[in-house]
Design an enzyme around this catalytic site. Structure first.
Site, mmCIF file in Angstrom:
data_model
loop_
_atom_site.group_PDB
_atom_site.id
_atom_site.type_symbol
_atom_site.label_atom_id
_atom_site.label_comp_id
_atom_site.label_asym_id
_atom_site.label_seq_id
_atom_site.Cartn_x
_atom_site.Cartn_y
_atom_site.Cartn_z
ATOM 1 C CB SER A 72 -0.939 -0.070 1.201
ATOM 2 O OG SER A 72 -2.093 0.644 0.910
ATOM 3 C CE LYS A 116 -0.051 5.141 -1.944
ATOM 4 N NZ LYS A 116 -1.044 4.586 -2.792
ATOM 5 C CD1 TRP A 146 -8.027 3.283 -1.901
ATOM 6 C CD2 TRP A 146 -9.571 4.462 -3.011
ATOM 7 N NE1 TRP A 146 -7.901 4.588 -1.520
ATOM 8 C CE2 TRP A 146 -8.838 5.341 -2.188
ATOM 9 C CE3 TRP A 146 -10.593 4.982 -3.805
ATOM 10 C CZ2 TRP A 146 -9.086 6.716 -2.125
ATOM 11 C CZ3 TRP A 146 -10.846 6.360 -3.746
ATOM 12 C CH2 TRP A 146 -10.097 7.204 -2.917
ATOM 13 C CG HIS A 157 -5.679 -2.494 0.491
ATOM 14 N ND1 HIS A 157 -4.958 -2.156 -0.628
ATOM 15 C CD2 HIS A 157 -5.159 -1.758 1.513
ATOM 16 C CE1 HIS A 157 -4.063 -1.237 -0.307
ATOM 17 N NE2 HIS A 157 -4.164 -0.988 0.994
HETATM 18 C C1 GCU Z 1 -5.461 4.727 1.703
HETATM 19 C C2 GCU Z 1 -4.855 5.492 0.551
HETATM 20 C C3 GCU Z 1 -4.050 4.584 -0.370
HETATM 21 C C4 GCU Z 1 -3.055 3.799 0.430
HETATM 22 C C5 GCU Z 1 -3.742 3.082 1.559
HETATM 23 C C6 GCU Z 1 -2.796 2.367 2.533
HETATM 24 O O1 GCU Z 1 -6.438 3.873 1.238
HETATM 25 O O2 GCU Z 1 -5.912 6.132 -0.137
HETATM 26 O O3 GCU Z 1 -3.368 5.345 -1.348
HETATM 27 O O4 GCU Z 1 -2.357 2.906 -0.410
HETATM 28 O O5 GCU Z 1 -4.447 4.014 2.348
HETATM 29 O O6 GCU Z 1 -1.651 2.707 2.644
HETATM 30 O O7 GCU Z 1 -3.289 1.476 3.234
#
Ligand code: GCU
Length: 421
Positions: free
Chosen positions: A258, A262, A349, A399
């Site tokens: 997540s 990144k 998402w 997720h």
């Molecule tokens: C939120 C955010 C995402 C991210 C996620 C996470 O949903 O919008 O961009 O990847 O958190 O880090 O769990």
């Protein structure tokens, strides 16, 4: 009075429109037509024809990501001290060696410390090692009850406005399902992890804490945000690993889930010492194409997490078509090293298809560098990994990071680093 009512109406309409504009699209038929920048065409329009050309083009792309997306991370000119806090030889019921290391980053009169938790197989040397940040503290990754709880939380919570319960020892083992340590060690890999809040607490604090405050740089629209800071922290951990005789730093796989996926991608792009990169459900601003405007968008991420990217990235809120880069080019910066991108089917998402397409469009760079073509042009069925120097899978479910994801990463990495499966 009339004037006041008008002003009020203006604000209500304005805020409704604003909220409306960040409603996510989940309908494939509403994905706008888009043109992606070609990683193999120089800014001046000339084609990239050779490996040597690519090194030049890579610099152009990297600079654009620094300037427009993640922000510039400072060179580390301070000093790094390390101290072994604990060692345990028979960890995880005897199969692992465990150690905890405190890293102290010192720049002038400013200091910050990070705790690294390391597990290595007890009886093998030179193993590939997964390095990643965790969300809840090193003690949350392991169920072993003597793993240290970071000092950075104890007593600091109120000051940092962190309102959750992470400082609490009850968080022990909370994230263990995402770090299947026994399976990883049994398959001949090591693990090193660091709490991301030790590197930079995850809230919009004006960059007055975490690693940002080690530097006296005047901030502008290109200054680094938190994602870049987490990536930078992973490089400082790599600096330490290079001094640790038990680690083979030619085989470090930087991975993350997540927002931390990144960070892993940006760490892998910025620091070519990482031998392989794993992006687990990294989504918007990670592996997913921004120009598809599917699921989370540039506008929604900058709105909800204004501290993650540089301020320039906000120029592209609802104007993704103007972005001079897209996320397939982030993957291309990792070439020719392997990158493994994974999606979860219910994680709309994060735009699984956008993550897949990034792999497709990064492929020409890998091909130019002699790494072979990413072998799929359509999304593969569930649980059917596409393996190669660019690898991809989508699994059923939400997720998360699951044992299935880990097994896929380890299957690929075992072959790549020539381990027995
Ligand atoms: C939120 C955010 C995402 C991210 C996620 C996470 O949903 O919008 O961009 O990847 O958190 O880090 O769990």
């Amino acid at each position: 009075m009339k004037k006041l009512t008008l002003i009020l109406i203006f604000f209500i309409v304005h805020s409704c429109l604003f909220a409306q504009s960040f409603v996510a699209n989940y309908d494939e038929s509403k994905v706008p037509p888009y043109t992606l920048p070609d990683p193999l065409i120089f800014k001046d329009g000339k084609p990239v024809k050779s490996k040597k050309d690519w090194r030049k083009r890579r610099k152009e792309i990297f600079s654009l990501f620094e300037k427009e997306v993640f922000g510039y991370s400072p060179q580390w000119i301070g000093s790094t001290k390390s101290e072994i806090l604990s060692r345990k030889d028979g960890a995880l019921n005897g199969i692992a060696k465990r150690k905890e290391v405190r890293l102290e980053l010192v720049n002038g009169n400013k200091t910050i410390s990070l705790n690294i938790l390391i597990y290595l197989p007890k009886n093998s040397k030179d193993v590939p090692l997964f390095l990643g940040c965790n969300f809840n503290g090193n003690h949350a990754v392991s169920t072993e009850t003597d793993v240290l709880i970071p000092d950075s939380w104890v007593g600091n919570d109120k000051n940092l406005h962190i309102t959750d319960h992470r400082a609490n020892p009850e968080g022990r083992g909370k994230e263990a399902s995402r770090w299947p340590l026994k399976e990883i060690i049994s398959r001949g890999f090591g693990v090193a992890t660091v709490y991301y809040g030790d590197i930079d607490p995850d809230f919009d604090d004006g960059f007055n804490n975490g690693v940002h405050q080690l530097f006296d740089v005047k901030r502008d629209s290109t200054s680094w945000g938190s994602v870049a800071a987490w990536a930078w922290g992973l490089s400082r951990v790599m600096d330490y690993l290079e001094t640790d005789r038990e680690i083979n730093t030619g085989k470090v796989i930087v991975m993350g889930h997540s927002r931390l996926g990144k960070a892993a991608l940006w760490a892998g792009a910025a620091d070519e010492r990482f031998a392989m990169v794993v992006s687990n459900n990294s989504g918007c601003g990670g592996a997913a194409l921004s120009k598809r405007i599917f699921g989370e968008t540039v506008g929604s991420i900058n709105n909800a997490f204004p501290h993650w990217y540089c301020m320039n990235f906000r120029k592209y809120n609802q104007k993704e078509e103007l972005l001079p880069v897209d996320q397939h080019e982030l993957l291309s910066l990792i070439a020719p090293r392997p990158v493994y991108v994974a999606s979860a089917a219910e994680d709309a998402w994060a735009d699984p298809k956008g993550e897949f397409l990034s792999c497709v469009f990064a492929s020409p760079v890998y091909e130019l560098l002699g790494e072979g073509k990413f072998s799929a042009s359509d999304m593969p069925p569930l649980n059917t990994p596409v393996l190669g120097t660019i690898s991809y899978h989508v699994r059923p479910g939400k997720h998360d990071v699951t044992l299935y994801d880990w097994n896929c990463y380890m299957d690929f990495a075992s072959g790549y680093f020539k381990l027995k499966r």
